[in-house]
Design a protein around this motif. Structure first.
Motif, PDB file in Angstrom:
ATOM      1  N   TYR A 189     -27.664 -11.934   4.509  1.00 16.57           N
ATOM      2  CA  TYR A 189     -28.432 -12.634   3.490  1.00 16.57           C
ATOM      3  C   TYR A 189     -29.750 -13.141   4.046  1.00 16.57           C
ATOM      4  O   TYR A 189     -30.799 -12.963   3.456  1.00 16.57           O
ATOM      5  CB  TYR A 189     -27.593 -13.803   2.953  1.00 16.57           C
ATOM      6  N   GLN A 245     -20.664  -7.971  -3.973  1.00 16.67           N
ATOM      7  CA  GLN A 245     -20.947  -8.711  -2.747  1.00 16.67           C
ATOM      8  C   GLN A 245     -20.204 -10.034  -2.679  1.00 16.67           C
ATOM      9  O   GLN A 245     -19.860 -10.471  -1.587  1.00 16.67           O
ATOM     10  CB  GLN A 245     -22.442  -8.927  -2.580  1.00 16.67           C
ATOM     11  N   ARG A 289     -36.200 -15.744  -1.391  1.00 22.46           N
ATOM     12  CA  ARG A 289     -34.922 -16.013  -2.048  1.00 22.46           C
ATOM     13  C   ARG A 289     -35.105 -17.150  -3.053  1.00 22.46           C
ATOM     14  O   ARG A 289     -35.997 -18.001  -2.875  1.00 22.46           O
ATOM     15  CB  ARG A 289     -33.873 -16.429  -1.000  1.00 22.46           C
ATOM     16  N   VAL A 332     -28.504  -7.254  -1.218  1.00 23.86           N
ATOM     17  CA  VAL A 332     -27.665  -8.424  -0.973  1.00 23.86           C
ATOM     18  C   VAL A 332     -28.371  -9.674  -1.477  1.00 23.86           C
ATOM     19  O   VAL A 332     -29.510  -9.945  -1.116  1.00 23.86           O
ATOM     20  CB  VAL A 332     -27.350  -8.556   0.530  1.00 23.86           C
ATOM     21  N   GLY A 333     -27.705 -10.424  -2.319  1.00 29.91           N
ATOM     22  CA  GLY A 333     -28.270 -11.667  -2.824  1.00 29.91           C
ATOM     23  C   GLY A 333     -29.357 -11.411  -3.843  1.00 29.91           C
ATOM     24  O   GLY A 333     -29.720 -10.271  -4.133  1.00 29.91           O
TER      25      GLY A 333
END
Lengths: 532, 348
Positions: free
Chosen positions: B222, B194, B281, B234-235
């Motif tokens: 994200y 990514q 996150r 993703v992330g």
């Protein structure tokens, strides 16, 4: 004492091995070179006035013709088989190696006999010899080109196709140039065979260097002049070898990865675009080559052998078979071992001269069997003499011939003659293994022996098998050296077949001939199995 | 410039690509991002013309190049391809490699284009070298120059950085991006990395099991992932358990062990509830020893400016990833108070 031990440790043992073996194997070549110590101007003038130009023209034409012929057949067949899907492809892929089992002199007298029988035309011409020899020598090119084509990365095709390059153009611009070293090696082998051929040209009555040498030696009794002629012939071989080496300069392309053995369909033939050859045409092409080079002559030989076969000849026949088979097998094991040793000497030795020495030792391949026999007999005869002198001095009796006239002499001659066949394969195989693979394994704490058994041997398996098989078939087919050096009362299939054929007893020649061919098939099949 | 309409690809009766549609405008750099085996390389090969589609259309410029009825041959598609292993021809020099696809140009034009590309890729000094004499980055530039030489409308790149030193990948990716933008070529690359995708691509299609989960720019992937797969793939991040309660004429609420958040739900007629997973996150946390939630430090990884902590919530035993400025220095085993500050409330 410590000094001696240190010296021993510092000694480049691979250089000693390489140089020692090379010198021993080069002895017959040196013996021939020494024959130039007494040049007879008179004899050479006579030769120059009479037959020399004929020898020269015929030998050069024959060699070039066979080189081109086997290149065309070998490359075209290898390309078809590796690139296209067509009827019988899987069968042709290995079957096209079968002519390896067919010695040139056998196909020569088989077709000559057939043509005489039907009265079509006379094949006893230079063109006839070129065509017939190309038909049985193309597998050298085919097998190497096939390996080269199939080990080329798929992405080369993808890249070329995405750049708008057609399949035909891809062949000439990418596939063939990358395979060029392999193709040239195959051609060099075929051309050396053609130069050294005695059986075919003798049977056809074509004056070449080999028949000239034979005539000079046996006809005129001028052994030294015959040796000198052989020396001249060696110059041509050097030329072929030199060209082959020259073509491979800058060509040490290392395979950066082992190509995927995936069954992915060919980029070009996968798409809807029409191949530039139709599949049917390719089936027909392969079938015609195989039929002409193998099926038809074998069929004819079988018919003759059937007509001739009686119980009375079986015993002689069986001993011929066991003699030939044992001799060929033990010789090929010995030669492959020697070739590996020399290849490794070349790889590991820090002395750059080893490579040159090895090349020189491999020159024996180009020496016609007849003259090689003399080259072998001279040093061995000298050795026998010394041994007898020494033995007589110590034990006061003579022990007779130890080397010459025995299997030692015969196998020595084979080693000299067929080393390069094996060497080409082991060298090519080793060259494909990057040197830093060795370094990587050495740093893992594994010894050189482990590198060999665990890394090189698996990677070299194909090369070693190819080497062994080619030597086996070659020894089985070998004629002139065997004819001269065989121990008393020891006959091989090749010797008998040729003797019958020259007596125009084609029916009697058929049984040993067809056996040579059929026995030659077994290793061909083994070879194809191992290559899958 | 490139349009895919409902592409399906079957290999040996196995559906590799299922109903994929996407569009790339002129000069855009797109990316197919996904785990290995998701079909991204297959899709790329289909666009290049190496394989046929079983359903749907591929349109380059305004021409249908692949459909069940038509298949324009790869040699006539004018699509540049850069391969994972670069596939440079080992027997040709850099110059010969670059001009390989220019066989229909006049020699003068070939030379002109060659010099242009050598300058652009800074390979002028290596023009007469062979591929094995070059570094990986140089080989890649040769491969790109070779693919760009015939001025294709579309450049396809298959894992172009995987054969290169990881420490160089990001800077090389930026160079390549500048090169592609300079040539104004529409490009589509395939990668499983990514960082590469974020560095080079304008738009990224996240692929999973033969279909596209989301096609958006890096920021949206994200911060506003459409699907659980995208959020997870993703992330970095973790999911914590939550409960959404919806009542008529009031905004929906998301209740978690770490506090309540406004949920975005359609209005309902009768009260209802559902269990969800909330995406958090590592950069969604702030330290708050007084009002925060107690967590234990499980492990830590110092990253210079920041430290990445793995926490375990004392109350709910959920694992959390948390990126904190590195002047916070908590040892493993200590208890910390943290608070969630969500800018995007993403739950599934």
């Amino acid at each position: 004492m410590a000094v001696i031990i240190n010296k021993w440790r510092e000694l480049d043992r691979w250089f000693v091995v390489g140089a020692g073996l090379s010198v021993i194997l080069a002895l017959p070549v040196l013996a021939i070179l020494f024959s130039y110590s007494h040049l007879s101007a008179e004899l050479w003038r006579h030769l120059y006035d009479t037959t020399l130009s004929e020898y020269l023209t015929n030998s050069v034409l024959l060699t070039l013709g066979v080189g081109l012929g086997s290149m065309f057949l070998g490359v075209a067949l290898a390309w078809c088989v590796t690139q296209y899907t067509f009827w019988g492809r899987g069968f042709f892929e290995w079957a096209l190696l079968l002519p390896l089992a067919m010695p040139a002199y056998i196909i020569a007298y088989t077709y000559t006999g057939m043509f005489d029988q039907f009265g079509w035309f006379d094949s006893r011409t230079l063109l006839g010899a070129i065509v017939l020899m190309s038909l049985v020598l193309y597998p050298y090119v085919y097998i190497l080109a096939k390996t080269a084509f199939s080990s080329q990365q798929h992405t080369y095709q993808d890249a070329a196709a995405s750049l708008g390059v057609t399949h035909a153009r891809y062949f000439f611009k990418v596939a063939l140039p990358i395979a060029r070293p392999a193709v040239f090696t195959g051609m060099a082998l075929a051309m050396m065979e053609a130069l050294a051929d005695y059986g075919t040209v003798a049977y056809f009555g074509i004056s070449t260097f080999t028949t000239g040498i034979f005539r000079t030696w046996f006809g005129m009794g001028e052994m030294q002049l015959a040796s000198q002629l052989a020396g001249a012939l060696a110059v041509f071989v050097l030329l072929v070898l030199g060209l082959e080496k020259y073509s491979r300069r800058n060509m040490r392309f290392y395979q950066t990865q082992i190509p995927h053995q995936d069954m992915r369909v060919n980029t070009y033939t996968n798409t809807q675009s029409k191949p530039f050859l139709s599949p049917l045409l390719m089936s027909v092409f392969c079938l015609v080559v195989l039929a002409v080079a193998f099926i038809i002559p074998v069929f004819q030989l079988c018919i003759w052998a059937w007509e001739f076969a009686e119980v009375s000849v079986i015993d002689e026949y069986l001993s011929l078979v066991s003699n030939s088979f044992l001799l060929a097998f033990s010789t090929s094991v010995l030669i492959v071992a020697l070739a590996l040793l020399l290849s490794y000497a070349q790889r590991f030795s820090t002395h750059s001269q080893v490579s040159g020495l090895t090349q020189f030792a491999a020159l024996g391949y180009a020496i016609p069997g007849t003259v090689l026999a003399i080259g072998v007999l001279q040093p061995l005869g000298w050795l026998d003499e010394q041994i007898n002198v020494l033995w007589a001095f110590v034990f006061d009796e003579y022990i007779g011939l130890v080397f010459s006239g025995t299997f030692v002499a015969l196998m020595f001659a084979y080693c000299v003659r067929f080393l390069s066949v094996a060497l080409h394969n082991t060298q090519n195989g080793l060259e494909r293994i990057k040197p830093n693979v060795d370094d990587a394994v050495l740093t893992l704490g594994l010894g050189r022996l482990r590198i060999f058994s665990r890394i090189h041997l698996p990677l070299l398996k194909k090369s070693i098998l190819a080497a062994g098989i080619l030597v086996f078939v070659d020894v089985l087919k070998e004629l002139p050296a065997t004819l001269i050096l065989r121990p008393f009362n020891f006959n091989t299939l090749a010797v008998k077949a040729f003797e019958y054929a020259t007596d125009e007893r084609l029916l009697a020649a058929a049984l040993p001939s067809v056996t040579i061919v059929l026995v030659g098939i077994i290793p061909v099949i083994l070879l194809t199995r191992a290559m899958k | 410039m490139l349009t895919l309409h409902n592409i399906h690809i079957k290999i040996a009766d196995k559906h590799i690509i299922n109903d994929i549609s996407l569009t790339l405008n002129n000069g855009e750099i797109g990316c197919l991002l996904g785990p290995s085996g998701c079909g991204k390389t297959t899709l790329l090969r289909a666009i290049a013309g190496f394989m046929k589609t079983s359903h749907g259309e591929i349109i380059i410029r305004d021409d249908i190049v692949s459909s069940p009825a038509t298949h324009v041959d790869v040699t006539r598609r004018q699509v540049g391809v850069v391969f994972q292993d670069f596939a440079l021809f080992p027997h040709l020099t850099v110059s010969q490699n670059i001009t390989f696809g220019l066989h229909q140009f006049s020699p003068g034009k070939q030379q002109q284009r060659l010099e242009e590309l050598l300058n652009l890729t800074q390979l002028s000094d290596y023009a007469q070298q062979y591929p094995h004499q070059l570094s990986g980055g140089q080989q890649q530039r040769v491969a790109i120059a070779r693919a760009l030489a015939p001025k294709p409308d579309i450049l396809l790149l298959d894992e172009p950085f995987s054969a290169l030193d990881p420490s160089l990948r990001e800077s090389l990716a930026l160079d390549i991006k500048a090169l592609l933008k300079h040539e104004n070529v529409t490009a589509l690359l395939v990668t499983h990395d990514q960082t590469e995708a974020f560095t080079i691509a304008d738009k990224i299609a996240v692929m999973n099991q033969g279909h596209i989960e989301q096609y958006a720019c890096a920021y949206d992937l994200y911060h506003e992932p459409d699907t659980f797969f995208v959020a997870n793939f993703v992330g970095e991040g973790r999911f914590i358990e939550g409960r959404v309660s919806m009542t008529p004429n009031a905004s929906a609420q998301l209740h978690t062990a770490m506090g309540d958040f406004a949920a975005h739900e359609e209005p309902v007629l009768s009260p209802s509830e559902k269990q969800v997973k909330l995406l958090v996150r590592p950069d969604d946390f702030v330290v708050d020893e007084q009002h925060g939630f107690a967590v234990n430090v499980v492990s830590r990884a110092f990253r210079g400016a920041h430290t990445l902590y793995t926490f375990e919530s004392v109350k709910s035993h959920e694992e959390l990833l948390c990126l904190l400025p590195s002047h916070y220095d908590y040892q493993v085993g200590t208890q910390v108070g943290i608070r969630l500050e969500l800018e995007h409330v993403i739950y599934f």
